[in-house]
Design a protein around this motif. Structure first.
Motif, PDB file in Angstrom:
ATOM      1  N   LEU A 100       0.811  -1.211   0.000  1.00 24.27           N
ATOM      2  CA  LEU A 100       0.000   0.000   0.000  1.00 24.27           C
ATOM      3  C   LEU A 100       0.849   1.268   0.000  1.00 24.27           C
ATOM      4  CD1 LEU A 100      -2.870  -0.879   2.507  1.00 24.27           C
ATOM      5  CD2 LEU A 100      -2.872  -1.053   0.020  1.00 24.27           C
ATOM      6  N   VAL A 101       2.111   1.163   0.392  1.00 24.73           N
ATOM      7  CA  VAL A 101       3.002   2.321   0.432  1.00 24.73           C
ATOM      8  C   VAL A 101       3.633   2.483  -0.944  1.00 24.73           C
ATOM      9  CG1 VAL A 101       4.997   3.370   1.552  1.00 24.73           C
ATOM     10  CG2 VAL A 101       3.433   1.963   2.879  1.00 24.73           C
ATOM     11  N   ILE A 102       3.006   3.289  -1.772  1.00 20.67           N
ATOM     12  CA  ILE A 102       3.454   3.563  -3.127  1.00 20.67           C
ATOM     13  C   ILE A 102       3.592   5.067  -3.283  1.00 20.67           C
ATOM     14  CG2 ILE A 102       2.445   1.458  -4.079  1.00 20.67           C
ATOM     15  CD1 ILE A 102       0.087   3.081  -5.019  1.00 20.67           C
ATOM     16  N   PRO A 103       4.266   5.547  -4.330  1.00 18.01           N
ATOM     17  CA  PRO A 103       4.448   7.000  -4.477  1.00 18.01           C
ATOM     18  C   PRO A 103       3.149   7.788  -4.500  1.00 18.01           C
ATOM     19  CG  PRO A 103       5.962   5.838  -5.916  1.00 18.01           C
ATOM     20  CD  PRO A 103       5.080   4.794  -5.311  1.00 18.01           C
ATOM     21  N   ASP A 104       2.111   7.275  -5.175  1.00 19.22           N
ATOM     22  CA  ASP A 104       0.849   8.012  -5.219  1.00 19.22           C
ATOM     23  C   ASP A 104       0.251   8.177  -3.830  1.00 19.22           C
ATOM     24  OD1 ASP A 104       1.021   8.365  -7.861  1.00 19.22           O
ATOM     25  OD2 ASP A 104      -0.591   7.003  -8.437  1.00 19.22           O
ATOM     26  N   MET A 105       0.335   7.140  -3.010  1.00 18.69           N
ATOM     27  CA  MET A 105      -0.203   7.231  -1.655  1.00 18.69           C
ATOM     28  C   MET A 105       0.577   8.245  -0.825  1.00 18.69           C
ATOM     29  SD  MET A 105       0.790   5.803   1.575  1.00 18.69           S
ATOM     30  CE  MET A 105       0.008   5.195   3.055  1.00 18.69           C
ATOM     31  N   LEU A 106       1.903   8.268  -0.939  1.00 18.78           N
ATOM     32  CA  LEU A 106       2.706   9.211  -0.179  1.00 18.78           C
ATOM     33  C   LEU A 106       2.495  10.646  -0.648  1.00 18.78           C
ATOM     34  CD1 LEU A 106       6.058   7.210   0.007  1.00 18.78           C
ATOM     35  CD2 LEU A 106       4.296   7.396   1.763  1.00 18.78           C
ATOM     36  N   GLN A 134      -0.372  11.895  -2.296  1.00 16.76           N
ATOM     37  CA  GLN A 134      -1.731  12.361  -2.061  1.00 16.76           C
ATOM     38  C   GLN A 134      -2.081  12.407  -0.578  1.00 16.76           C
ATOM     39  OE1 GLN A 134      -4.268   9.812  -4.358  1.00 16.76           O
ATOM     40  NE2 GLN A 134      -3.266  10.319  -6.302  1.00 16.76           N
ATOM     41  N   ARG A 135      -1.622  11.434   0.180  1.00 13.56           N
ATOM     42  CA  ARG A 135      -2.019  11.355   1.582  1.00 13.56           C
ATOM     43  C   ARG A 135      -1.151  12.234   2.476  1.00 13.56           C
ATOM     44  NH1 ARG A 135      -3.293  11.507   6.059  1.00 13.56           N
ATOM     45  NH2 ARG A 135      -4.105   9.886   7.456  1.00 13.56           N
ATOM     46  N   PHE A 136       0.177  12.280   2.212  1.00 16.62           N
ATOM     47  CA  PHE A 136       1.089  12.989   3.113  1.00 16.62           C
ATOM     48  C   PHE A 136       1.849  14.127   2.441  1.00 16.62           C
ATOM     49  CE2 PHE A 136       0.873   8.540   4.642  1.00 16.62           C
ATOM     50  CZ  PHE A 136       0.264   8.786   5.867  1.00 16.62           C
ATOM     51  N   LYS A 137       1.614  14.363   1.152  1.00 17.74           N
ATOM     52  CA  LYS A 137       2.234  15.479   0.425  1.00 17.74           C
ATOM     53  C   LYS A 137       3.761  15.419   0.480  1.00 17.74           C
ATOM     54  CE  LYS A 137      -1.942  16.917  -0.150  1.00 17.74           C
ATOM     55  NZ  LYS A 137      -2.621  16.649  -1.435  1.00 17.74           N
ATOM     56  N   LEU A 138       4.314  14.237   0.307  1.00 16.84           N
ATOM     57  CA  LEU A 138       5.763  14.067   0.309  1.00 16.84           C
ATOM     58  C   LEU A 138       6.319  14.279  -1.094  1.00 16.84           C
ATOM     59  CD1 LEU A 138       6.207  10.953   2.625  1.00 16.84           C
ATOM     60  CD2 LEU A 138       6.361  13.358   3.226  1.00 16.84           C
ATOM     61  N   PRO A 139       7.555  14.748  -1.218  1.00 17.97           N
ATOM     62  CA  PRO A 139       8.149  15.004  -2.545  1.00 17.97           C
ATOM     63  C   PRO A 139       8.589  13.713  -3.237  1.00 17.97           C
ATOM     64  CG  PRO A 139       9.725  15.533  -0.833  1.00 17.97           C
ATOM     65  CD  PRO A 139       8.451  15.166  -0.124  1.00 17.97           C
ATOM     66  N   VAL A 140       7.632  12.935  -3.699  1.00 18.32           N
ATOM     67  CA  VAL A 140       7.959  11.642  -4.300  1.00 18.32           C
ATOM     68  C   VAL A 140       8.622  11.783  -5.663  1.00 18.32           C
ATOM     69  CG1 VAL A 140       6.132  10.449  -3.050  1.00 18.32           C
ATOM     70  CG2 VAL A 140       5.624  11.492  -5.246  1.00 18.32           C
ATOM     71  N   ASP A 141       8.540  12.963  -6.278  1.00 19.85           N
ATOM     72  CA  ASP A 141       9.201  13.134  -7.567  1.00 19.85           C
ATOM     73  C   ASP A 141      10.712  13.093  -7.439  1.00 19.85           C
ATOM     74  OD1 ASP A 141       8.983  15.446  -6.066  1.00 19.85           O
ATOM     75  OD2 ASP A 141       9.155  16.758  -7.805  1.00 19.85           O
ATOM     76  N   ARG A 142      11.233  13.283  -6.225  1.00 24.35           N
ATOM     77  CA  ARG A 142      12.670  13.192  -5.986  1.00 24.35           C
ATOM     78  C   ARG A 142      13.061  11.848  -5.396  1.00 24.35           C
ATOM     79  NH1 ARG A 142      15.479  17.898  -5.589  1.00 24.35           N
ATOM     80  NH2 ARG A 142      17.223  16.451  -5.526  1.00 24.35           N
ATOM     81  N   MET A 143      12.149  10.905  -5.356  1.00 22.64           N
ATOM     82  CA  MET A 143      12.429   9.592  -4.794  1.00 22.64           C
ATOM     83  C   MET A 143      12.442   8.531  -5.890  1.00 22.64           C
ATOM     84  SD  MET A 143       9.964   9.672  -1.421  1.00 22.64           S
ATOM     85  CE  MET A 143       9.900  11.090  -0.329  1.00 22.64           C
ATOM     86  N   GLU A 144      13.136   7.447  -5.612  1.00 18.32           N
ATOM     87  CA  GLU A 144      13.180   6.304  -6.509  1.00 18.32           C
ATOM     88  C   GLU A 144      12.288   5.198  -5.949  1.00 18.32           C
ATOM     89  OE1 GLU A 144      14.705   6.251  -9.338  1.00 18.32           O
ATOM     90  OE2 GLU A 144      15.941   8.059  -9.197  1.00 18.32           O
ATOM     91  N   PHE A 145      11.576   4.507  -6.853  1.00 23.44           N
ATOM     92  CA  PHE A 145      10.688   3.415  -6.436  1.00 23.44           C
ATOM     93  C   PHE A 145      10.970   2.209  -7.324  1.00 23.44           C
ATOM     94  CE2 PHE A 145       6.438   1.325  -6.067  1.00 23.44           C
ATOM     95  CZ  PHE A 145       6.508   1.102  -4.704  1.00 23.44           C
ATOM     96  N   PRO A 146      11.893   1.328  -6.920  1.00 20.37           N
ATOM     97  CA  PRO A 146      12.253   0.177  -7.762  1.00 20.37           C
ATOM     98  C   PRO A 146      11.095  -0.807  -7.881  1.00 20.37           C
ATOM     99  CG  PRO A 146      13.888   0.588  -6.033  1.00 20.37           C
ATOM    100  CD  PRO A 146      12.688   1.391  -5.697  1.00 20.37           C
TER     101      PRO A 146
END
Length: 709
Positions: free
Chosen positions: A588-594, A596-608
């Motif tokens: 459930l912890v995916i970039p979209d969830m982080l 939309q739910r917590f407003k984290l800068p996921v565009d600067r994160m990597e998701f293998p």
């Protein structure tokens, strides 16, 4: 299915071994119940369910709803008292505004379609349901990292607490000697500056004695004696410099020893050559250098004691290592659990500034000797050799060299000790310029207690106990942060884990065989990928779905709570050039969830992808990489503090060493020029002191910047 039948199935899975007289029953237990062996009520229930799913023509059943027609409400049973109420859709103004933002994000994503990829319906469907996953790891060009310089003789691996006790021993006496050296330096500086400028001397002396002490040659011998007293206070530092000189491996303590010898020789030979226009030798300035040497040693030893105490305070600490080419052909910091083996040996190692000094010290010493010979013997003034040598050595042995590493290290170690982190020496961070990533797991983003069960809803024929045990069993196989709330649910429902075979991990969920039936546990997107029909109008986002044999049976709503320290820690990592790598096992912890739910800068994160995430998130890993830090607390806060603190320490020490080297070179050049010109007044002890103190300003500013993150 009632509780008696459920108990029989559990006993069939975990019952005693089957005797040889019952081969048929043993085979049934190994392979699961066959369709023919099912009980008649269960077979009838499944036939009735299939009949309702596909009614034949002319059959008496509910017709399928037409397009646009309203679906009938799903039948639900009255839950027992130990069932958590399922959360209702949010119809408030805040919820409606959130829906508008989601629609805006979806519209923005449609503005930039991926037209450069070939048409693949299955790939497009997978990326649409599971966005943000790096399905292919693209290697990037990264400059080669610097090779680590190993110690010729590694230090013994002493346990951290014993090492902390060793550093504590004599620390108070070192502090006392540092204060005494400061007092002696101030006295000598006043002595050297007061006499040439006619300042009042607070001594009740008679005029003849004053004339002998301040106007005769005795003042030079007194200056040399006071410097000898300062050298006696810092005898351990000078002995270390002498030992390094004997081993032909010069350190900055060796430069200090030679500077003291040159200043004493200059003071003792000045009366033989008529003095230098009333100017005092550089004994007072060298005494100030002795004080800074003791102060730097005190700061470094105190910081090492703090780090060792923190590293030894936990029985099972977390270890941070810098793995080479760990992700996208770049180095990355990873956190594992284990014993701090090698910490004691590594923390005693040589730091980067000392390694620079090993090279700079002999070069600067040779430069000082050559310049002194050229300015004295080369100009046929051999009587000025000691003055030239003392001037060049004093200018080259800058104060900033003694604090280049000790001051920023003391600042960083003090900050990290407050959050339960300790650096593990220079070798763990020396190749940090090549490290661009920080691996983050479920426990970093959502520590224990951050994920709780918010409600559950039954949608099929399974009992609540069975659905809970099926879901908890597969969740335990993932090793994610959701294991804690589901284990608590098992205790609440009074059931246990089941025996599972054929476990397979997928993007968004996990599957396995329990009791001969295929069980799927995952997110809503995973259920759609597996063609499991979901209830219409479902508004719960963070929910775990459980499907058995292709039919949805239960929905478990979860609540994620983000600790206030997570967002600043992520911003600190990104601001310091470190890319967070989300190696989460929670589907459930995916970039979209982080986002939309917590407003984290996921565009600067990597998701293998899933396989790489499971590989990166291994808690126990056999690695030869040196330790970077030891953490005594869980969570992203101490982890980010240690990584950023070590990276900034390396940068700060490098800049401080650079400014110290430039100051030494410029000082030697100016001293050579003024000595060659015979400018005694321009090269006085006061001028030399001001010059060396000015070069302390860049190091002080850099050290204060080190902890501003």
């Amino acid at each position: 299915m009632d509780r008696d039948e459920e108990l029989e199935k559990i006993l069939a899975e975990f019952g005693p071994p089957v005797s040889p007289q019952e081969p048929e029953r043993a085979a049934e237990k190994e392979t699961g119940p066959s369709p023919a062996a099912e009980e008649p009520p269960k077979k009838a229930a499944q036939a009735e369910k299939a009949k309702r799913a596909k009614p034949e023509k002319g059959a008496k059943g509910k017709p399928e709803p037409e397009k646009g027609a309203e679906l009938p409400a799903m039948e639900t049973r009255t839950p027992p008292d130990n069932v958590i109420d399922f959360p209702q859709p949010d119809t408030s103004l805040t919820g409606r505004i959130g829906k508008l933002f989601e629609k805006a994000d979806a519209y923005a994503e449609q503005l930039f379609p991926a037209d450069d990829l070939p048409d693949d319906p299955e790939r497009e469907r997978r990326e649409q349901l599971l966005p943000g996953v790096d399905w292919e790891e693209e290697p990037t060009h990264v400059p080669p990292s610097h090779k680590r310089r190993r110690e010729r003789r590694p230090k013994p691996d002493i346990p951290p607490m014993q090492l902390a006790a060793r550093y504590k021993k004599g620390l108070g006496f070192l502090h006392t000697r540092t204060v005494l050296a400061l007092v002696l330096a101030l006295v000598q500086l006043y002595w050297a500056l007061a006499l040439p400028r006619g300042w009042p001397v607070p001594l009740p002396l008679t005029e003849p004695l004053r004339a002998v002490l301040y106007d005769g040659n005795l003042r030079y011998q007194i200056a040399a004696a006071l410097l000898g007293l300062s050298a006696l206070v810092a005898a351990d530092v000078l002995i270390q410099g002498l030992a390094s000189l004997i081993k032909l491996r010069m350190e900055w303590e060796t430069m200090l020893l030679l500077t003291v010898i040159a200043a004493v020789g200059d003071a003792l030979t000045m009366p033989m050559f008529g003095g230098r226009g009333g100017e005092m030798p550089y004994c007072a300035v060298v005494a100030a250098a002795v004080f800074f040497a003791l102060w730097g040693k005190f700061l470094r030893r105190r910081a090492l004691r703090q780090s060792c105490r923190v590293a030894g305070s936990a029985t099972e600490p977390y270890l941070v290592k810098l793995e080479e080419k760990f992700w996208d052909n770049a180095d990355a910091y990873a956190k594992t659990s284990g014993e701090s083996v090698g910490y004691g040996s590594q923390v005693q190692g040589c730091d980067g500034v000392a390694r620079v000094q090993h090279i700079a010290a002999p070069v600067l010493l040779l430069l000082c000797v050559v310049c002194s010979l050229l300015a004295s013997v080369g100009q046929k003034k051999p009587e000025l050799f000691f003055w030239c040598l003392s001037a060049t050595l004093t200018a080259g042995c800058g104060f900033s060299w003694f604090l280049a590493f000790a001051m920023p290290f003391s600042s960083v170690a003090g900050r990290l000790a407050k959050v339960g982190a300790a650096l593990a020496g220079w070798d763990g961070y020396r190749p940090g310029k090549g490290g661009q990533g920080v691996v983050l797991t479920d426990g970093d983003l959502f520590p224990t207690g951050s994920v709780t069960l918010n409600g559950l809803k039954m949608c099929g024929e399974l009992s609540i106990e069975t659905a809970a045990s099926y879901t908890a069993t597969l969740i335990r196989e993932t090793g994610s942060g959701m294991e804690k709330p589901f284990s608590d649910l098992l205790r609440t429902q009074g059931t246990i884990y089941r025996k599972v075979t054929g476990v397979m991990f997928h993007e968004g969920g996990v599957s396995g065989v329990i009791g001969g039936r295929q069980v799927l546990v995952g997110s809503a997107a995973f259920m759609e990928l597996m063609h499991v029909e979901l209830p219409q109008g479902l508004k719960v986002k963070n929910a775990v779905f459980c499907a058995v044999s292709g039919e949805l049976e239960a929905i478990f709503a979860l609540n994620y709570r983000l600790h206030p320290a997570i967002r600043p820690a992520l911003q600190s990592l990104i601001a310091n050039g470190l890319d967070p790598i989300l190696a989460t096992r929670d589907f459930l912890v995916i970039p979209d969830m982080l986002r939309q739910r917590f407003k984290l800068p996921v565009d600067r994160m990597e998701f293998p992808n899933l396989d790489r995430r499971r590989e990166l998130s291994q808690q126990s890993r056999d690695s030869e990489a040196p330790l970077a830090a030891v953490l005594c607390r869980e969570g992203l806060g101490p982890y980010a503090e240690a990584v950023v603190g070590g990276k900034r320490l390396v940068s700060a020490a490098g800049f401080c060493a650079l400014f110290a080297l430039v100051g030494s070179l410029v000082g030697i050049a100016l001293a050579f020029y003024l000595v060659s010109a015979g400018a005694f007044a321009s090269l006085s002890a006061g001028t030399m002191l001001v010059y060396l103190l000015l070069w302390l300003v860049p190091g002080g500013l850099i050290s204060s910047w080190t902890c501003r993150y």
